[in-house]
Design an enzyme around this catalytic site. Structure first.
Site, PDB file in Angstrom:
ATOM      1  N   SER A   1       0.868  -1.165   0.000  1.00 42.24           N
ATOM      2  CA  SER A   1       0.000   0.000   0.000  1.00 42.24           C
ATOM      3  C   SER A   1       0.909   1.219   0.000  1.00 42.24           C
ATOM      4  CB  SER A   1      -0.895  -0.015   1.239  1.00 42.24           C
ATOM      5  OG  SER A   1      -1.803   1.067   1.183  1.00 42.24           O
ATOM      6  N   HIS A   2       0.344   2.386   0.043  1.00 43.35           N
ATOM      7  CA  HIS A   2       1.160   3.600   0.100  1.00 43.35           C
ATOM      8  C   HIS A   2       1.261   4.088   1.535  1.00 43.35           C
ATOM      9  CE1 HIS A   2       1.641   4.190  -4.206  1.00 43.35           C
ATOM     10  NE2 HIS A   2       0.384   3.753  -4.335  1.00 43.35           N
ATOM     11  N   ASP A   3       2.418   4.581   1.901  1.00 45.96           N
ATOM     12  CA  ASP A   3       2.660   5.116   3.233  1.00 45.96           C
ATOM     13  C   ASP A   3       2.107   6.536   3.292  1.00 45.96           C
ATOM     14  OD1 ASP A   3       3.563   6.020   5.659  1.00 45.96           O
ATOM     15  OD2 ASP A   3       5.623   5.320   5.371  1.00 45.96           O
TER      16      ASP A   3
END
Length: 196
Positions: free
Chosen positions: A107-109
């Site tokens: 996922s994206h941070d």
């Protein structure tokens, strides 16, 4: 799909000329196209580095990323499933993952100003069932015999034999039986035509 050689070796054998013989071969001919398609899909994934048991059933999957990150055990079934292989995805034996399920290993941070990926492996243990349209997020382990309800979004690991449902997924009060002996691949028409 169990490979053609596996199905041939383990096929039902009826007396030539009997009604069961003709019914059996009619079913085999009817499902042969599906058998070829699914074996081809499995073989392509294996050629690209995936480790998939000969008896696993691979449906109409969309698998993106490094195929070497994919491991699927004996007699496991994946329907129309999407898998993002940013990290490893390990699927045990006798696992059933229904149509519409999505497995995301990254996922994206949201705290990162550059919005980079956060990657973590997914592990799905033996006899787990991931129901229709469930989403498994990075770093999740689905325990042995656990059930993920339809449409659930799983962001935390699920213990052995636990049942989770909802968004976000939460454990419901009852547990699944620990005496599991079924084979999800036996229920599929293409396999049953050969094995039964």
């Amino acid at each position: 799909m169990a490979t053609i050689s596996y199905l041939w070796k383990n096929r039902s054998k009826y007396a030539f000329g009997s009604k069961a013989f003709f019914v059996s071969w009619a079913k085999r001919l009817f499902t042969f196209k599906t058998l070829i398609y699914r074996n081809r899909s499995r073989n392509l994934l294996v050629k690209k580095g995936a480790t998939i048991a000969e008896t696993a059933e691979i449906g109409d999957v969309k698998i993106e990323g490094n195929k070497k990150n994919l491991i699927i055990g004996e007699f496991s079934f994946l329907g129309k499933v999407e898998v993002a292989l940013h990290e490893s995805v390990k699927i045990g034996n006798y696992v059933c993952i229904n149509d519409g399920a999505i497995l995301l290993s990254a996922s994206h941070d949201l705290q990162d100003p550059l919005w980079r990926h956060k990657k973590s492996p997914i592990i799905i243990c033996d006899y787990a069932w991931v129901a229709t349209n469930a989403i498994i997020l990075p770093g999740v382990t689905i325990g042995k015999g656990a059930v993920v309800g339809a449409g659930a979004v799983v962001s935390r690991s699920v213990g052995d034999y636990e049942i989770v449902a909802g968004n976000p997924a939460k454990v419901i009060n009852k547990k699944r039986t620990e005496d599991l002996r079924y084979n999800p691949c036996e229920f599929l028409a293409a396999n049953m035509a050969w094995l039964k």
